[in-house]
Each structure stands twice: as C-alpha cells, then as structure tokens.
Motif scaffolding. Structure first.
Motif, PDB file in Angstrom:
ATOM      1  N   LYS A 295       0.835  -1.212   0.000  1.00  0.00           N
ATOM      2  CA  LYS A 295       0.000   0.000   0.000  1.00  0.00           C
ATOM      3  C   LYS A 295       0.870   1.264   0.000  1.00  0.00           C
ATOM      4  O   LYS A 295       0.673   2.177  -0.799  1.00  0.00           O
ATOM      5  CB  LYS A 295      -0.935  -0.002   1.228  1.00  0.00           C
ATOM      6  N   SER A 296       1.835   1.299   0.917  1.00  0.00           N
ATOM      7  CA  SER A 296       2.707   2.477   0.961  1.00  0.00           C
ATOM      8  C   SER A 296       3.576   2.557  -0.284  1.00  0.00           C
ATOM      9  O   SER A 296       3.858   3.644  -0.796  1.00  0.00           O
ATOM     10  CB  SER A 296       3.592   2.447   2.214  1.00  0.00           C
ATOM     11  N   THR A 297       3.977   1.392  -0.770  1.00  0.00           N
ATOM     12  CA  THR A 297       4.787   1.372  -1.987  1.00  0.00           C
ATOM     13  C   THR A 297       4.028   2.036  -3.138  1.00  0.00           C
ATOM     14  O   THR A 297       4.591   2.814  -3.903  1.00  0.00           O
ATOM     15  CB  THR A 297       5.150  -0.084  -2.354  1.00  0.00           C
TER      16      THR A 297
ATOM     17  N   PHE B 187       1.580  11.258   4.685  1.00  0.00           N
ATOM     18  CA  PHE B 187       2.511  10.159   4.945  1.00  0.00           C
ATOM     19  C   PHE B 187       2.059   9.262   6.101  1.00  0.00           C
ATOM     20  O   PHE B 187       1.528   9.737   7.094  1.00  0.00           O
ATOM     21  CB  PHE B 187       3.904  10.709   5.277  1.00  0.00           C
ATOM     22  N   GLN B 188       2.330   7.976   5.928  1.00  0.00           N
ATOM     23  CA  GLN B 188       2.062   7.045   7.026  1.00  0.00           C
ATOM     24  C   GLN B 188       2.942   7.405   8.222  1.00  0.00           C
ATOM     25  O   GLN B 188       2.495   7.378   9.357  1.00  0.00           O
ATOM     26  CB  GLN B 188       2.337   5.602   6.575  1.00  0.00           C
ATOM     27  N   TYR B 189       4.192   7.732   7.936  1.00  0.00           N
ATOM     28  CA  TYR B 189       5.111   8.151   8.996  1.00  0.00           C
ATOM     29  C   TYR B 189       5.667   9.536   8.670  1.00  0.00           C
ATOM     30  O   TYR B 189       6.733   9.656   8.063  1.00  0.00           O
ATOM     31  CB  TYR B 189       6.266   7.151   9.135  1.00  0.00           C
TER      32      TYR B 189
ATOM     33  N   LEU C 258      -4.176   9.294   1.300  1.00  0.00           N
ATOM     34  CA  LEU C 258      -4.044   9.276   2.760  1.00  0.00           C
ATOM     35  C   LEU C 258      -3.535   7.907   3.176  1.00  0.00           C
ATOM     36  O   LEU C 258      -4.280   6.927   3.103  1.00  0.00           O
ATOM     37  CB  LEU C 258      -5.405   9.557   3.420  1.00  0.00           C
ATOM     38  N   ASP C 259      -2.270   7.842   3.575  1.00  0.00           N
ATOM     39  CA  ASP C 259      -1.684   6.550   3.922  1.00  0.00           C
ATOM     40  C   ASP C 259      -1.786   6.309   5.427  1.00  0.00           C
ATOM     41  O   ASP C 259      -1.023   6.867   6.204  1.00  0.00           O
ATOM     42  CB  ASP C 259      -0.217   6.498   3.458  1.00  0.00           C
ATOM     43  N   GLU C 260      -2.739   5.494   5.808  1.00  0.00           N
ATOM     44  CA  GLU C 260      -2.968   5.133   7.216  1.00  0.00           C
ATOM     45  C   GLU C 260      -3.026   6.364   8.118  1.00  0.00           C
ATOM     46  O   GLU C 260      -2.370   6.422   9.157  1.00  0.00           O
ATOM     47  CB  GLU C 260      -1.894   4.153   7.700  1.00  0.00           C
ATOM     48  N   THR C 261      -3.804   7.314   7.678  1.00  0.00           N
ATOM     49  CA  THR C 261      -3.955   8.534   8.466  1.00  0.00           C
ATOM     50  C   THR C 261      -4.580   8.250   9.826  1.00  0.00           C
ATOM     51  O   THR C 261      -4.361   8.974  10.789  1.00  0.00           O
ATOM     52  CB  THR C 261      -4.804   9.541   7.666  1.00  0.00           C
TER      53      THR C 261
HETATM   54 MG   LIG Z   1       2.167   1.141   4.749  1.00  0.00          MG
END
Ligand SMILES: [Mg+2]
Ligand SMILES: Nc1ncnc2c1ncn2[C@@H]1O[C@H](COP(=O)(O)OP(=O)(O)O)[C@@H](O)[C@H]1O
Lengths: 248, 394
Positions: free
Chosen positions: A40-42, A84-86, A169-172
């Motif tokens: 997913k993040s990729t 960003f997720q992080y 929105l990555d794992e917001t």
């Molecule tokens: Mg991820």
C-alpha cells in the motif's frame, strides 16, 4: 481523474507491485485496504515519485497528465498530495515557513502569484482552528516532538492549506484517538469536491465510518484482488484478509 | 657533517618577504628558514598543507572588506589594511586603545607565529569597565591583524571580525586575557575567494568566573584556517565555541581548536556543524585537554557535518585527553549525507529539489546559531548562510 494501468513497482530489484490497475474518477473517494506488507505504501510512494521505487511497467496519469515522468515536486504542483504514514520530523525548519514555501513553490510552478505573508497567516490560522492545530504546533520545527496523532493532524493541516486535487491518505487513522479521528475526518471530508478525489489507504474499517468511500479495493501481493462498495470494508473487518492469501 | 637548510618553495620565499621587520617577524623568518612552512607531514597540518597552498606564491590582495552590517552600525570600527589600521566611530569610556611592538610568541611555530610576524604592530584594547559598544575589526584583503585584548575583572566586550577578501594573504592574531568575571563575546565571519588565504589564531586565557564565547561562520577560501587556543585557569571559567561552515567549489576551511582545562570547575561547550560540496574540504580538529588538577571539569564537544556531493571531503579529529578523574566529558562526531527521506518529504509538498536541499542544509548548519541570545546577530549569520545556499544550492 487518477488512472493507474498495469503498474509494476520494484524496490531494489524486488517486485512489490505487480500489475495494479485502478481508476479513481473525480468526485470520488476510494479506499485501499490490505494486510501489512501488501504494498500500500509502496503504491503511494511510486505515485508520488519517491526515489528507489522503480516503476518498471505500466502507466499512471492524473487528468491525463503522465505522472511517472515528472519529478515529485512537479507532481505536487499538479495537485497530488500524500499524507505520509510516517510523517517526518525535520528539526530547524519552522512549520509555517515550510508550508508557505511549499504553497508558493506550487503556485510558482503553476504560474500563479505568490501568496503574501499576511494572507498566508490569515489562511493558516483559519485552517488551524478547524483542525485543532494550536499556535504552538505551528511555531515548532516541523513535527519535532509531536505525538503520532499530532503528526497526522499536521499532515491534514498541510493538505488543507495546499488544497490539492488528488489526495492519498496513507494510514492517516493510525495514532489517532477517537476524538482526533473525528476532527481529522471532518477536515478531510471538507476537502472533498466534484473536481477532487481521494485514495484512502487503511488497515482498519474504522476510518471508513468517518470518511465514506465510494469504492473499496483490496490490495494483496501487489495487486488489486477484490473491489466492491463500502460494504466490502465491513466484510473484511469481520473475516480478515486470509481469504486473499491465494489470490495474491 | 654539513647542515643544509631545506630548499624553500616560491611561497615560502614570498612569505619571508611579507614578514614585518619586527622581532616577531624575525622569529617567524628563522622558523621558516629552519623548517619551512607547515606541510601535511606535520600532524597538526596533515589535512591543511600550508606550504602546498602557497606553492604559487602569495596572491596579490584584491576584493573588498565589505560594509559594516546593519546589526553592527553602532560598533567602533577598526579597519585593518595592508598599510596599517585606522579607527572610525565613537569610543566608550573604559576602553583604552594603544599600539605596541609586535613581539614574538614564545616557542611557537605555525599560524600564530606567522600572524605575529606579518603584523607591523599590535593593537592593544584595554577594557576597564563594561562596554556596550561592540568593536568591529574589519580585516581587508591581504591585511595582517594583531590585537591584544585585556579585560579587567568584571568587564565585558563584544568583538566582531570579518575577512572577506577575494585574494591575498590575510592573517589575524587575537590574544585575549580575561580577568575574574570578565566576558569576551566574539563573532567572526570569513568568506574568501579562491585566491585568498586566511590564517587566524585566537589565544585566550580565561580567568575565574570568566566567559569566552565565540561564534563563527566560515565559507572557506583557497586556504582558510582558524585556530583557537583557550586556557581555563580559574574556577567557574567557561569557554563556548560555536562554528558553522559551508563550503563549495574548491574551498578549504580548517577549524582547529585546543582547549586546556587547568583549573577545577571549568566548562567547555563546543558545537561545530558544516556542509561541504563539490571538491571543497572541511577540516575539524578539536582537542580538549583536562589537566590533572582540573577536577569537576564539564566539557562537551560536538561536530556534525554533511557531505553533499561525492568528491567533497570532511576530515574530523575530535580528541579528549583527560588526566583528572572526576570530570564529565563527552563528544560526538558524525559525518553523513543529506536525509533522502526528508528531502522527498519536502519535494512531495511541492518544494523543488534544490530549494528543499538548501532548506535542509540551512536547518542543519544554522542550529549552531540557535542559542545566540541576540536576535539580530542570529539573523545576520542566518542571512549569510541563506544567501550562500541560494547561490550555491537552491
Ligand atoms: Mg504502509
Ligand atoms: N525500502 C524498502 N526496501 C526493501 N523492501 C521494502 C522497502 N519498503 C518496503 N519494502 C517491502 O515492500 C513490501 C510492501 O511494503 P509496504 O508498501 O510498506 O506495505 P504496506 O504499506 O502495505 O504495509 C514489504 O514486503 C516490504 O518489506
């Protein structure tokens, strides 16, 4: 709006995304769900142009513009935003300076005038109020010493200020308690519009109670293995991702 | 056996000519005749070969000394030119200005002996009461400077020095004696062209309860070396040196310091940060020596630098030498690349790559100035850094 066709992405020669096809039309919110490590993040990094995420095949366009040939900042200027997720901590860069620099850089790239400092201050205060971002948070160096939840809030704050057209929105939701989740979701929902669209990546169905998706896709093993309406998220919540193991 | 003096290079011959006809000049001349200029074979100059830097001779001075920056408008300005020095501005009570013969330093060779030898005379600043007016030492291209500062007990002084020559050999020797409770605050800015050589040495003796606080920003030159030798001789003595460096092209900047704790209850705080690109070279040599009697010493040293491009060079030698057993000493030294993840984060927000780099480098390097209490001085340094970054990176 966003069209991804047969996308293949490698990291360090290792295939992570393997032929992903997805279309998110203007005005819609699509959710991507999937187990940890699904890619997913990729996908979000490949779309935004992070170095090391090598697209080996396929295409991705935003309103017909080829994203993959553009540097990250040009993609941003076209209206592509990643929460960003992080989110990173960047010591020494004051949050507001950073956001004003970013907004003006995007405007410049689009051939628009710079926003004046007073106008920007006014805008930043208005948006901050809505998202529960305090003056203190805005004055600190970017994300430094922020809790996970505060960082996510700052991401949405940046998103609201930059007013992008396509939002990822990555794992917001991770790191947000239930009150913060509500505030942030309201902020996100306020940014929906007929000429905008979103890709909401999440692990849990919970977020989708607040940000209602038009479509839900399951990403496993680097591909979309299932798609459906909002109900699919509920099914996944109940049954987990195990049944997609083989599909991946 | 016949003793043969080492054959001298063109640069050494030119240096011999540039030395003043003073006792200090004679001493420097004798040292060059005996052993030549320091080269990389001398441990202390292993990364900064002075003889090699002068192999084409002493460059002819050119360029300007620069304007007095807005934040130093009320300073007493002292200009050092190749012809001598001159004063401009008002002098406060409690400041005595004299000049004296440039006497040789005892038993030294190297930058301090050369700087003493170039100066025709030494300027003496004697401080007998609190000074609110800073003294701005404007070093012109190719000029020698020697300044001796005496701070009587419980007095203070702010000293600013700039050296911005395009070309020429400029030198500086500052000798400061800080009596009990005195404070010397020093700010330096060095930016030289690729034909400029800048040699500076500051030796300071810090008495009981006295404070020496120095902040510098170096952009380097064909060869630039700034040395500090501080001796903490009384309880409560405090030495704080902060330095930032930004180097590009073929610039060279060397920051060499030795801080000697001779008394119990003395403090050192050192922070150096830099970024180097192209074929430039940054050198950090920082020694803290804690003598046997110097119990309860608290000494901290940090040097952190960014290597921005391949081909750039950063050499660091942090050194703690401790002979007392009840002390707190710590040092940290890192050399790394710009954080790719942070760079991507800024670019994803729409900031072009070079601008994002400049922003990150500025944030990293100017941390050195964060603890300066005067806002306008902090802005002065930050603006210099930003302007440089804009033309070199952003
Ligand atoms: Mg991820
Ligand atoms: N920088 C990297 N180097 C090597 N492998 C990576 C890197 N980033 C992610 N991966 C791998 O790619 C796969 C997908 O990761 P990611 O996209 O972060 O998954 P998700 O966001 O769905 O949890 C995982 O197997 C992970 O180990």
């Amino acid at each position: 709006m966003l069209n991804i066709d047969n996308l293949h992405v490698e990291i360090g020669g290792k295939a992570i995304i393997n032929g992903l096809t997805l279309e998110v039309p203007a005005g819609q919110v699509h959710a991507i769900m999937g187990p940890n490590g699904a890619g997913k993040s990729t996908l979000s990094y490949a779309l935004t142009g992070r170095e090391g995420y090598e697209v080996t095949r396929g295409t991705a366009t935003l309103n017909g513009v080829d994203l993959l040939s553009l540097p990250p900042e040009a993609r941003a200027a076209k209206g592509l935003f990643l929460s960003f997720q992080y989110p990173l901590e960047i010591p020494g860069v004051p949050t507001l300076t950073f956001l004003r620099t970013a907004l003006n850089a995007q405007r410049k790239a689009r051939g628009e005038d710079e926003i004046s400092v007073p106008d920007f201050m006014k805008l930043s205060r208005e948006v901050a109020k809505k998202l529960g971002v305090t003056q203190d948070m805005m004055k600190r160096p970017l994300n430094v010493g922020f809790s996970g939840g505060e960082k996510k809030r700052m991401e949405i704050y940046a998103m609201a200020l930059l007013d992008p057209r396509f939002m990822i929105l990555d794992e917001t939701d991770s790191g947000l308690d239930i009150d913060a989740l509500r505030v942030v979701s309201e902020g996100v929902n306020a940014l929906r519009g007929p000429k905008k669209a979103m890709l909401v990546i999440t692990h849990y169905q919970r977020l989708l109670d607040y940000i209602k998706p038009d479509r839900v896709h399951v990403l496993a093993g680097g591909r979309i293995v299932d798609s459906g309406g909002p109900d699919l998220a509920l099914t996944l919540e109940a049954s987990g991702y195990d049944r997609y193991k083989d599909a991946a | 056996m016949v003793l043969v003096a080492p054959s001298l290079a063109d640069g050494e011959l030119a240096v011999l000519e540039a030395l003043a006809p003073t006792q200090a000049g004679e001493a420097a001349r004798a040292s060059i005749l005996a052993q030549g200029l320091p080269t990389k074979r001398n441990e202390a100059f292993k990364w900064s070969d002075l003889r090699a830097a002068l192999q084409d001779g002493v460059p002819k001075p050119s360029g300007s000394a620069g304007m007095v920056p807005a934040c130093w408008q009320d300073a007493l300005v002292i200009d050092f030119t190749p012809e001598g020095f001159g004063l401009e501005g008002d002098k406060d009570a409690g400041l005595v200005i004299e000049s004296e013969e440039s006497l040789p330093l005892e038993d030294v060779v190297g930058v301090e002996s050369l700087a003493a030898g170039f100066a025709p005379r030494a300027l003496v600043l004697r401080i007998t009461s609190q000074q609110s007016r800073p003294i701005f030492l404007r070093r012109h291209p190719g000029a020698p400077m020697r300044v001796r500062v005496e701070l009587k007990a419980e007095t203070n002084l702010t000293l600013v020095d700039t050296s911005l020559g395009e070309a020429g050999l400029a030198s500086a020797l500052i000798e400061a004696e800080l009596a009990t409770g005195a404070t010397l605050t020093r700010y330096s800015l060095q930016q030289g062209g690729n034909k400029a050589i800048d040699l500076s040495h500051c030796r300071v003796t810090i008495g009981a309860g006295a404070t020496y606080e120095a902040t510098s920003l170096m952009f380097g030159a064909h060869f630039a070396r700034a040395e500090t030798l501080a001796r903490l001789i009384g309880a409560g003595g405090y030495c704080r040196i902060r330095g930032a460096y930004l180097l590009a092209g073929s610039s060279h900047a060397d920051m060499t310091s030795k801080i000697i704790h001779l008394s119990p209850d003395t403090f050192t705080e050192e922070l150096f940060k830099g970024a180097v690109q192209d074929r430039a070279r940054g050198v950090f040599q920082g020694k803290i020596l804690v003598e046997r009697g110097a119990q309860q010493t608290d000494a901290r040293q940090n040097h952190h630098a960014l290597m921005l491009t391949e081909g750039a060079q950063i050499d660091a030698k942090p050194e703690l030498e401790i002979y007392a057993d009840d002390v707190q000493c710590a040092h940290g030294n890192t050399i790394g690349a710009l954080d790719e993840e942070a760079l991507f984060y800024l670019r994803q927000r729409g900031i072009p790559e070079n601008q994002a780099k400049a922003l990150l480098i500025e944030a990293f390097v100017t941390e050195v100035f964060d603890t300066l209490s005067e806002q306008d001085v902090r802005d002065w340094f930050n603006d210099q850094a930003r302007t440089w970054l804009k033309s070199r990176v952003g």
